[in-house]
Design an enzyme around this catalytic site. Structure first.
Site: not given
Ligand SMILES: Nc1ncnc2c1ncn2[C@@H]1O[C@H](COP(=O)(O)OP(=O)(O)O)[C@@H](O)[C@H]1O
Ligand SMILES: O=P(O)(O)OC[C@H]1O[C@](O)(COP(=O)(O)O)[C@@H](O)[C@@H]1O
Ligand SMILES: [Mg+2]
Length: 326
Positions: A14, A24, A75, A106, A129, A131, A133, A158, A166, A174-175, A189, A250, A256, A258
Site C-alpha cells: 500500500g 528523493r 502487490r 511487513d 505504511t 498502518d 505496524d 462529529r 446521532r 488497518g486490516r 474523543g 449512521r 482510500h 486515508q
C-alpha cells in the site's frame, strides 16, 4: 570500500504519504556518494519485468510534498513464487544493480528477506505504511499524515453527529493493525475504539454507549479498525441497531482517502532521515535490515526481527480512552 556501484529503489505494498520524500532522499544520497541509482516501477512487479529507469537528481525535484509514489506501487503475486524471484534476480544482473532499497511494509520485507536468502544481494528496507505496524520502529512513513487525515474527517463527522444527536460508526484502515484507529480515536474523543488486537464484547460496547452517547452527550463516535474481529463498521452498527432501535445510527467508511494527500512535516522529515540512513547502511555493507526511528534516533533492525515480532498495542492508550470517554 563498498563494492556497491548501482542501487535500485522501489516502493511496494500500500502506498503511503512520504514515500516520495524517501525516494528523493535515497536518490540524492546515492548520487552524493557517487553511486548510480535506478528507480524500479511498481514494486516487485517492475523488478520481475525489468521496468527500470535511471534516476538523476532532477528526477526527484518537486516531489517531497507529493502524496502517492512516483515509482508506483503494487502487490505482486509473482514475487511470492521461486520462479518470480528468479526472474527478478536475472533482471537485476542484466541491469548490473548491486543492491536494493525497498520502501514498504511487513509484506515487502518478508519478500525481501526470502530474496536475500536465495540470492546474495544486499537489501535495506525503509518502513512505509500508514498502518504503523512494524516492530523495531516507533513510526512508519505515512502514519502521521494518515492520522491527521482521519482526524480531520472525524471532526467533520462529529459536527453533523452533534447537530442530529446521532451515533456514528466510522471505519478506518488497518486490516491487521489498530494503531491508526487507536490514535485517531483518542485524538477525536471517540466514545469507543475497536481494534483487531483486542476483542470487544457487544455488552461492553453497549455499556460505553449507554454511559456516553445516551448518558449526557449529544453525539457518539465509535472508531472501528477495518480488521476488527466484529466484522467491520456496518456489521457492528447493525448489531447495536438491533438491540437499540432508539439510537439514531449512521456508518461512514473513510476508505482510500486515508492513504492520499501531501505528507505532514513529520513524515517528510522521517522519510528524508531514513532515506539517507538506508543508503548509508548499504555503503556500510549492511544487508537484510530495516532502518527505523526509535526515540528520535535511527535504528537498524534485521528483517528477521521485524518480521517475527509483532508491534504491541499499548494497553495504557486503551485505558486512557476509557477514562476520557466517560
Ligand atoms: N512471503 C512473501 N514472499 C514473497 N513475497 C512477499 C511475501 N509477502 C509479501 N511479499 C511481497 O511484498 C508485496 C507487498 O506486501 P503487502 O503485504 O501487500 O504490503 P506491505 O509491504 O505494505 O505490508 C506483496 O505483494 C508481495 O509481492
Ligand atoms: O489498497 P488495498 O489493496 O485495498 O489495501 C488496503 C489495505 O492497505 C493498507 O492501507 C496499508 O497496508 P499495507 O501498508 O500493509 O499495504 C491497510 O490499512 C489496508 O487494510
Ligand atoms: Mg502490511
Amino acid at each position: 570500500m563498498s563494492r556497491i556501484k548501482k542501487i535500485g529503489v522501489l516502493t511496494s505494498g500500500g502506498d503511503a504519504p512520504g514515500m516520495n520524500a524517501a525516494i528523493r532522499a535515497v536518490v540524492r544520497t546515492a548520487i552524493f556518494n557517487n553511486l548510480e541509482v535506478v528507480g524500479v516501477k511498481q514494486g516487485y512487479e517492475g523488478l520481475i519485468k525489468g521496468d527500470f529507469e535511471t534516476m538523476k537528481s532532477y528526477d526527484v525535484s518537486n516531489i517531497i510534498q507529493k502524496g502517492g509514489t512516483i515509482l508506483c506501487s503494487a502487490r505482486s503475486e509473482e514475487f511470492r513464487s521461486v520462479e518470480g524471484r528468479k526472474k527478478a534476480h536475472e533482471q537485476m544482473l542484466a541491469a548490473k544493480i548491486d543492491a536494493l532499497v525497498v520502501i514498504g511494509g511487513d509484506g515487502t520485507f518478508s519478500g525481501a528477506r526470502i530474496f536475500t536468502q536465495e540470492y546474495d544481494i544486499p537489501v535495506v528496507g525503509i518502513p512505509g505504511t500508514i498502518d504503523n505496524d512494524l516492530f523495531g520502529t516507533d513510526y512508519t512513513i505515512g502514519f502521521d499524515t494518515a492520522l491527521n487525515t482521519v482526524i480531520e474527517a472525524v471532526d467533520k463527522i462529529r459536527d453533523t453527529a452533534s447537530a442530529h444527536n446521532r451515533l456514528f460508526f466510522i471505519e478506518v484502515m488497518g486490516r491487521d493493525a489498530g494503531f491508526l484507529a487507536l490514535r485517531s480515536g483518542i485524538a477525536t474523543g471517540a466514545e469507543a475504539i475497536l481494534i483487531p488486537e483486542r476483542q470487544t464484547h457487544l455488552k461492553d460496547l453497549e455499556k460505553y454507549l449507554a454511559k456516553g452517547y445516551k448518558g449526557h452527550k449529544n453525539s457518539g463516535i465509535v472508531i472501528v479498525a477495518e480488521g476488527d474481529k466484529s466484522g467491520g463498521a456496518y456489521t457492528i452498527a447493525r448489531e447495536i441497531e438491533k438491540k437499540h432501535p432508539e439510537y439514531d445510527i449512521r456508518v461512514s467508511v473513510l476508505g482510500h482517502m486515508q492513504r492520499g494527500g501531501s505528507p505532514s512535516a513529520f513524515d517528510r522529515v522521517t522519510a528524508s532521515t531514513l532515506g539517507v540512513a538506508a543508503v548509508d547502511a548499504l555503503l556500510d555493507d549492511q544487508k537484510s535490515i530495516m532502518v527505523g526511528m526509535v526515540n528520535g534516533e535511527v535504528s537498524h533492525v534485521s528483517f528477521n526481527k521485524t518480521i517475527k515480532n509483532k508491534k504491541v498495542v499499548k494497553d495504557s492508550l486503551l485505558t486512557l480512552n476509557d477514562i476520557l470517554s466517560i
